[in-house]
Design an enzyme around this catalytic site. Structure first.
Site, PDB file in Angstrom:
ATOM      1  N   SER A  58       0.795  -1.228   0.000  1.00  0.00           N
ATOM      2  CA  SER A  58       0.000   0.000   0.000  1.00  0.00           C
ATOM      3  C   SER A  58       0.828   1.278   0.000  1.00  0.00           C
ATOM      4  O   SER A  58       0.257   2.372  -0.037  1.00  0.00           O
ATOM      5  CB  SER A  58      -0.969   0.010   1.192  1.00  0.00           C
ATOM      6  OG  SER A  58      -2.071  -0.833   0.932  1.00  0.00           O
ATOM      7  N   LYS A  61      -0.088   3.652  -2.695  1.00  0.00           N
ATOM      8  CA  LYS A  61      -1.087   4.712  -2.586  1.00  0.00           C
ATOM      9  C   LYS A  61      -0.449   6.097  -2.419  1.00  0.00           C
ATOM     10  O   LYS A  61      -1.102   7.117  -2.649  1.00  0.00           O
ATOM     11  CB  LYS A  61      -2.043   4.421  -1.428  1.00  0.00           C
ATOM     12  CG  LYS A  61      -2.888   3.168  -1.648  1.00  0.00           C
ATOM     13  CD  LYS A  61      -3.876   2.968  -0.514  1.00  0.00           C
ATOM     14  CE  LYS A  61      -4.754   1.737  -0.747  1.00  0.00           C
ATOM     15  NZ  LYS A  61      -4.059   0.486  -0.473  1.00  0.00           N
ATOM     16  N   SER A 118      -6.323   3.397   4.150  1.00  0.00           N
ATOM     17  CA  SER A 118      -5.637   2.655   3.083  1.00  0.00           C
ATOM     18  C   SER A 118      -6.638   1.812   2.305  1.00  0.00           C
ATOM     19  O   SER A 118      -6.413   0.620   2.021  1.00  0.00           O
ATOM     20  CB  SER A 118      -4.517   1.766   3.652  1.00  0.00           C
ATOM     21  OG  SER A 118      -3.641   1.356   2.638  1.00  0.00           O
ATOM     22  N   LYS A 220       2.995   6.729   5.194  1.00  0.00           N
ATOM     23  CA  LYS A 220       2.123   5.640   4.768  1.00  0.00           C
ATOM     24  C   LYS A 220       2.687   4.285   5.188  1.00  0.00           C
ATOM     25  O   LYS A 220       3.903   4.091   5.202  1.00  0.00           O
ATOM     26  CB  LYS A 220       1.980   5.694   3.238  1.00  0.00           C
ATOM     27  CG  LYS A 220       0.907   4.781   2.671  1.00  0.00           C
ATOM     28  CD  LYS A 220      -0.478   5.303   2.999  1.00  0.00           C
ATOM     29  CE  LYS A 220      -1.558   4.317   2.566  1.00  0.00           C
ATOM     30  NZ  LYS A 220      -1.593   3.116   3.444  1.00  0.00           N
TER      31      LYS A 220
END
Length: 430
Positions: A58, A61, A118, A220
Site C-alpha cells: 500500500s 497509494k 488505506s 504511509k
C-alpha cells in the site's frame, strides 16, 4: 593544541559514523530493506539493501495520492468533486471503505480514506477517475515516478494489491515521500491526521507513529504477504526533516518499533553533530584543514544538487542562491596539473567529478587534494581543481577531482569512504 584538535576530530568522526543494526532482531531478512535520509541536506544516514527490488504494497497509494494532488493543483479536479465507484472498485479486497457500485465520495474523503484507512476500493475509484481506467492510470503513475527519479519503480495498479510486476526499492519510496512533501505542502497535513469518520464509523491511522513519536507527520504503511510490513515515515525536528523507510517487517509492531529506532538514531546523530560543532567553535581558535573538511563538506556539497548526492543517494535540498565566482585568487597551485583557469565547470560538461571537501581558502582546498590524491587508483587520470563558490554571501572553496567517468567517480568515493574521507560523486554539469 594539536592533541586537542585531534581529540575533537576523533569525536566528530565517531558521531559521523552513525550505526544501527543491519536489521531489526526479528526481521525477515530476505525481505528487509531500510533507508534513512535527511531531507533538509540530502545526506543519507542509513542504507541497508535500499536498492533491492521489493513489493511496495500500500505504499503504492503514495503515488496515487501524488497524482491526485497534482490533479487538484492543476484544477482538473476539486476537493468537493464527486468520484463515482464502479463495480470493479466496489469488489476490491480489504482493506476497504465498504463502498457499493454507484456510490460517490468527495475527493477530500477519498484522500483521507487513502491516507488513514488505506482503502483499496477508493484507490481503484481514484485511478479510474483520473486515468480513465486503472491499468492506464498505473502507466501514468509509472511515467510520473520516472520523472521524479524513481528509476527502479513500476506500478501496475493504484492500490498496491499483489502483482509480481509491481516493484520498487526503499530508496525510491524515500524519494516519493520527499516529493510529496516538497511538491504539495498544501496537502501534506492529511498525512498528519490520526483518524477520520465516514458514515458514522471512525477509522484510526494505520501509521501508529503519527501523534505518538515527536515530529512525525506522515506518511504511509503497507502490507501484503509477499512484501511483509512496510512503512515510510516523515518527521521534522528543529531544522531537519528525516524520511525513514522500513520494508519487510515481520509484524506491524516490529516495523513501527524499528522505524522509530531509525528516526531517533538519526535525530540523535544530528543533535550530537551540532553540539560537536558548537563545542569546537567555542574551544578552538583555529579549525584545522582536516576538521574544516568534515564540518563544511557535507553541508556545502548537497546544497545545490538536483541529482542524488553522496554516492548518488538522495534528493535535492531546498533552493539556495549560488553564484560561481572567478578563480583568479588561486595563485601558486600545489599540483602541476591543477586546473586554475577554467572559470566554470560547465566547460567540462559530460564528465563526472568527486568533491572531497569545502574550505574557507583555496590553500586548504589544495592541501586536501594533495593529501587524498593517492587514496584511490580511480583518481589517477583525474584533474584536481579548487573552485570558489559564493553561497548566500559567503565564499568557500570546493576541492574536486574532475574529468572522471561515472564508474570512476563512484569507485573513488567508495575508496575514500573506506578511509573515512568525505567524498561526494557529482554528476555532469553540477
Amino acid at each position: 593544541m594539536l592533541g586537542f584538535s585531534r581529540f575533537i576530530l576523533a569525536g566528530f568522526l565517531v558521531l559521523a559514523t552513525w550505526c544501527v543494526p543491519a536489521a531489526p532482531v526479528h526481521a525477515d531478512t530476505s525481505r528487509y530493506a531500510a533507508f534513512v535520509v535527511d531531507q533538509t541536506t540530502g545526506v543519507v544516514m542509513h542504507s541497508r539493501r535500499s536498492d533491492a527490488s521489493r513489493y511496495p504494497a500500500s505504499l503504492t497509494k503514495m503515488m496515487t495520492l501524488y497524482m491526485l494532488f497534482d490533479a487538484l493543483e492543476s484544477g482538473e479536479i476539486g476537493l468537493q468533486d464527486q468520484i463515482r465507484v464502479s463495480a470493479n472498485a466496489a469488489n476490491a479486497v480489504p482493506s476497504r471503505l465498504g463502498l457499493e457500485a454507484g456510490d460517490t465520495i468527495t475527493v477530500e474523503t477519498a484522500i483521507r480514506a487513502l491516507v488513514i484507512k488505506s482503502a483499496n476500493d477508493v484507490a481503484i475509484a481514484v485511478g479510474e477517475r483520473l486515468g480513465g481506467g486503472e491499468s492506464r492510470f498505473a502507466t501514468l503513475m509509472t511515467e510520473r515516478a520516472g520523472e521524479l527519479g524513481l528509476t527502479q519503480t513500476v506500478f501496475r495498479n493504484a492500490s498496491g494489491l499483489p502483482d509480481r510486476r509491481q516493484t520498487t526499492t526503499a530508496r525510491d519510496m524515500a524519494r516519493l515521500g520527499i516529493a510529496l512533501h516538497r511538491d504539495f505542502p498544501q496537502y501534506f497535513h492529511y498525512f498528519d491526521e490520526e483518524s477520520f469518520t465516514y458514515n458514522g464509523r471512525t477509522y484510526r491511522n494505520h501509521n501508529s507513529l503519527v501523534g505518538r513519536v515527536e515530529g512525525v507527520d506522515g506518511l504511509k504503511t503497507g502490507y501484503i504477504r509477499a512484501s511483509g510490513f512496510n512503512v515510510v515515515v516523515s518527521a521534522e525536528r528543529g531544522d531537519h526533516r528525516i524520511v525513514a523507510v522500513v520494508m519487510g517487517g515481520p509484524s506491524a509492531a516490529a516495523r513501527d518499533a524499528h522505524a522509530e529506532e531509525l528516526l531517533e538514531a538519526a535525530f540523535d546523530t544530528l543533535e550530537q553533530r551540532e553540539d560537536t560543532r558548537l563545542f569546537a567553535a567555542l574551544s578552538s581558535p583555529r579549525v584545522s584543514p582536516m576538521r574544516q573538511q568534515e564540518l563544511i563538506a557535507m553541508d556545502v556539497a548537497a546544497l545545490h544538487l538536483a541529482e542524488p548526492t553522496e554516492m548518488g543517494s538522495s534528493q535535492p535540498a531546498p533552493p539556495v542562491r549560488i553564484v560561481l565566482a572567478d578563480e583568479d585568487e588561486m595563485n601558486q597551485p600545489r599540483l602541476s596539473d591543477m586546473n586554475t583557469e577554467v572559470e566554470h565547470p560547465s566547460l567540462l560538461r559530460g564528465a563526472w567529478s568527486v568533491q572531497v571537501g569545502a574550505y574557507n581558502s583555496a590553500d586548504q582546498a589544495r592541501d586536501q587534494l594533495d593529501r587524498v590524491t593517492t587514496f584511490s587508483l580511480a583518481l589517477n587520470e583525474a584533474q584536481p581543481a579548487a573552485r570558489s563558490v559564493d553561497i548566500n554571501g559567503s565564499r568557500l572553496w570546493r576541492a574536486r577531482f574532475e574529468s572522471l567517468t561515472e564508474d570512476e567517480a563512484r569507485q573513488a568515493c567508495e575508496d575514500l569512504s573506506a578511509r573515512r574521507e568525505a567524498c561526494f560523486a557529482v554528476a555532469p554539469g553540477r
